[in-house]
Scaffold this motif. Sequence first.
Motif, mmCIF file in Angstrom:
data_model
loop_
_atom_site.group_PDB
_atom_site.id
_atom_site.type_symbol
_atom_site.label_atom_id
_atom_site.label_comp_id
_atom_site.label_asym_id
_atom_site.label_seq_id
_atom_site.Cartn_x
_atom_site.Cartn_y
_atom_site.Cartn_z
ATOM 1 N N TYR A 1 -3.216 -7.469 14.665
ATOM 2 C CA TYR A 1 -2.513 -6.197 14.726
ATOM 3 C C TYR A 1 -2.093 -5.625 13.372
ATOM 4 O O TYR A 1 -1.968 -4.417 13.225
ATOM 5 C CB TYR A 1 -1.265 -6.323 15.606
ATOM 6 N N HIS A 2 -1.861 -6.478 12.391
ATOM 7 C CA HIS A 2 -1.319 -6.017 11.118
ATOM 8 C C HIS A 2 -2.317 -6.156 9.975
ATOM 9 O O HIS A 2 -1.938 -6.068 8.807
ATOM 10 C CB HIS A 2 -0.028 -6.766 10.797
ATOM 11 N N ASN B 1 5.673 -3.253 0.894
ATOM 12 C CA ASN B 1 5.300 -1.939 0.370
ATOM 13 C C ASN B 1 5.889 -0.812 1.214
ATOM 14 O O ASN B 1 6.380 0.177 0.683
ATOM 15 C CB ASN B 1 3.785 -1.806 0.312
ATOM 16 N N CYS B 2 5.827 -0.948 2.531
ATOM 17 C CA CYS B 2 6.354 0.079 3.440
ATOM 18 C C CYS B 2 7.863 -0.047 3.624
ATOM 19 O O CYS B 2 8.513 0.880 4.099
ATOM 20 C CB CYS B 2 5.693 -0.033 4.808
ATOM 21 N N ARG C 1 -5.365 -5.143 4.407
ATOM 22 C CA ARG C 1 -6.563 -4.529 3.835
ATOM 23 C C ARG C 1 -6.216 -3.376 2.900
ATOM 24 O O ARG C 1 -6.975 -3.059 1.999
ATOM 25 C CB ARG C 1 -7.489 -4.040 4.938
ATOM 26 N N SER C 2 -5.090 -2.739 3.125
ATOM 27 C CA SER C 2 -4.653 -1.648 2.252
ATOM 28 C C SER C 2 -4.010 -2.168 0.967
ATOM 29 O O SER C 2 -3.600 -1.377 0.114
ATOM 30 C CB SER C 2 -3.646 -0.754 2.982
ATOM 31 N N GLY C 3 -3.870 -3.486 0.865
ATOM 32 C CA GLY C 3 -3.273 -4.075 -0.329
ATOM 33 C C GLY C 3 -1.778 -4.280 -0.233
ATOM 34 O O GLY C 3 -1.124 -4.547 -1.243
ATOM 35 N N HIS C 4 -1.221 -4.154 0.947
ATOM 36 C CA HIS C 4 0.217 -4.322 1.121
ATOM 37 C C HIS C 4 0.576 -5.804 1.143
ATOM 38 O O HIS C 4 -0.232 -6.649 1.514
ATOM 39 C CB HIS C 4 0.675 -3.671 2.422
#
Length: 55
Positions: free
Chosen positions: A35-36, A10-11, A41-44
């Motif tokens: 760490y990631h 996504n990013c 959790r943001s759906g990425h």
Amino acid sequence: MEFREIYCSNCKKVLGNYNIKFYNEDKIGEIINTYHISHIRSGHQVTVKKLIKKS
């Protein structure tokens, strides 16, 4: 050298490169969960790729 790359689709960026010699699959899983986890959790979509870099 062989590396495992943690990549967020996504990013469109690399979150980290880790040497296979020092980081096995279990440690990579711990790193992702520690760490990631905010990306997940943001759906990425976070993937782990195997890279071979020649020196």
